[in-house]
Design an enzyme around this catalytic site. Structure first.
Site, PDB file in Angstrom:
ATOM      1  N   GLU A 187       0.870  -1.172   0.000  1.00  0.00           N
ATOM      2  CA  GLU A 187       0.000   0.000   0.000  1.00  0.00           C
ATOM      3  C   GLU A 187       0.906   1.222   0.000  1.00  0.00           C
ATOM      4  OE1 GLU A 187      -3.060   2.304   2.904  1.00  0.00           O
ATOM      5  OE2 GLU A 187      -3.470   0.166   2.607  1.00  0.00           O
ATOM      6  N   CYS A 216      -2.986   8.386   4.345  1.00  0.00           N
ATOM      7  CA  CYS A 216      -2.779   7.833   3.007  1.00  0.00           C
ATOM      8  C   CYS A 216      -3.932   8.188   2.073  1.00  0.00           C
ATOM      9  CB  CYS A 216      -2.631   6.315   3.090  1.00  0.00           C
ATOM     10  SG  CYS A 216      -1.219   5.761   4.062  1.00  0.00           S
TER      11      CYS A 216
END
Length: 469
Positions: free
Chosen positions: A241, A275
């Protein structure tokens, strides 16, 4: 000042390396801990311990593992205040915000672990004589970033441990203190979870260890590529990720004031160091003026300060290096014609603070619209139609998440065309622990969440048994 230690086979011990670095409180610039920079020997010992512990951990029943992990989740929830205070000291997150995310993460961890009770570790294919058995991979490496050290750790650990794997955890060298305390609160057999502190001097040998069956990495695109290259060469799995440049499309017909408040939170929460922070805003011209006015007004309510102060809404950026990136992106945008409508000026005094900032007149020639900023910046572009907003939202090398605000059912359906791991419609961060996703583009690879996390944590074997002759 405390010198932090590794956790290896249930024993806290000093690093075998001879290099250390300071952990600095970004609000005060005071040194709050001394952290080892890591070494290959630290990694070897931690993986040794995980390898030794794995057979006995996997031999427990699923229910036994779930029960042990659920107790840990309850302990974490009971210590959410303490963990949030540590996150505040090491990376600046306001304590109230940290407490909320850690509490939610503890509940999510417990829910994810409980899914093991329903997961098909063994299933029979009717009429074929075939049984599919899913077994743990063995040892997994979990490498987490500095912005949400406790929640990101818990999000990765749950299915890996419940499936019968053991883990070597390496937190970011920028925020190691909360990870240390998290494992101090753990009551699991020695070696089930091991902790190695450090920077790339710990991370690189951990990724390169052939005994690690899966690397779960969250971090930058540059580092993620290196992880993917190494695990690919070893024929080992990786879940990556990586960076994001998440878009927001604001359609005509929405309440511009309410939507602006939602976008402000999505762009400014945790000083934009999430994020899935909202990093590009495309607003329909029909509602652009009131939306921008409300967004500018909302930005003014994000009070800067030390996260220990209950009045603080916006803490500092994690360090000077991160603030320099934000300053550079804003300066680049202004040099190319953008207008600063709120914020945009580094405050005087100690700490790596930067105010909630609204930019207008932006386009895709600017860094702030193309590269991950990771700061409290809301760059707003006005579009002539929902379709234009959707197209510009989709035109990015990143594909972590996206958000669409619309009252039009056809536009709600069209939102799924954005290539991203998660698409939220009318609610940023919506959904629950059952969420399953895989990032698109440069934002990463490897499906995770819900059953996909268990699929990634196990290896399927088909066993075909024919009738005896």
């Amino acid at each position: 000042m405390k010198t932090l230690q590794n956790l290896v086979g249930g024993i806290w011990e000093d690093s075998r390396g001879d290099a250390f670095h300071d952990v600095v409180n970004p609000a005060t610039e005071e040194v709050v801990a001394r952290c080892p920079s890591g070494s290959p020997e630290d990694v070897r010992l931690a993986v040794d311990a995980a390898v030794r512990a794995q057979p006995a951990w996997a031999a427990l029943t699923v229910a036994e593992r779930v029960e042990r992990l659920s107790r840990w989740a309850d302990t974490i929830a009971a210590h959410a205040d303490e963990l949030a205070e540590l996150e505040c000291r090491e990376m600046g997150k306001p304590v109230a915000l940290g407490r909320a995310f850690i509490g939610g993460a503890a509940m999510g961890f417990k829910a994810a672990v409980a899914e093991a009770l329903e997961y098909a570790f063994e299933e029979t294919v009717d009429g074929t004589g075939t049984t599919i058995v899913r077994t743990p991979l063995g040892v997994a490496a979990v490498i987490v970033p500095w912005n949400f050290p406790v929640p990101m750790t818990l999000g990765a650990l749950g299915p890996l441990l419940a499936a019968g794997n053991t883990v070597v955890l390496k937190p970011s060298e920028r925020s190691p203190m909360s990870a240390v305390r998290l494992l101090e609160l753990m009551d699991l057999p020695p070696g089930v979870v091991n902790l190695v502190l450090g920077d790339s001097r710990a991370g690189a040998p951990l990724v390169a260890d052939e005994r690690v069956g899966l690397v779960h990495f969250t971090g930058s695109v540059e580092s993620g590529r290196k992880v993917g290259e190494r695990t690919g060469a070893l024929l080992r799995r990786s879940i990556l990720e990586l960076g994001g440049k998440d878009p927001v499309v604001v359609d005509a017909g929405v309440d511009p004031v309410a939507t602006a408040a939602a976008v402000a939170f999505g762009a400014f929460a945790n000083s934009g160091q999430i994020c899935t922070s909202m990093e590009r805003v495309y607003v329909h011209h029909d509602v652009a003026e009131p939306f921008i006015e409300a967004l500018v007004e909302a930005a003014g309510t994000y009070a800067l300060g030390d996260g220990h102060d209950a009045r603080t809404v916006l803490g500092p950026l994690v360090d000077r290096r991160q603030r320099d990136i934000v300053v550079r992106h804003v300066a680049d945008a202004v040099s190319r014609g953008a207008t600063v409508r709120a914020g945009g000026v580094v405050p005087e005094g100690k700490g790596f603070f930067y105010p909630a900032t609204v930019l207008t007149g932006v386009d895709e020639s600017m860094l702030v619209m193309t590269e991950e900023t990771f700061g409290p910046i809301a760059p707003v572009a006005v579009v002539s139609s929902f379709e234009e907003g959707l197209e510009r939202a989709s035109a990015s090398r990143f594909g972590l998440a996206a958000t669409v605000y619309t009252a039009d059912p056809a536009h709600m359906a069209a939102a799924r065309r954005i290539p991203a791991g998660v698409v939220w419609v009318n609610q940023w961060q919506g959904g629950g622990p059952e969420r399953l996703y895989e990032p698109a583009g440069d934002s990463g690879m490897g499906a995770t969440g819900s059953r996909a996390a268990y699929d990634a944590a196990t290896r399927p074997t088909s066993i075909h048994t024919a009738p005896a002759a």
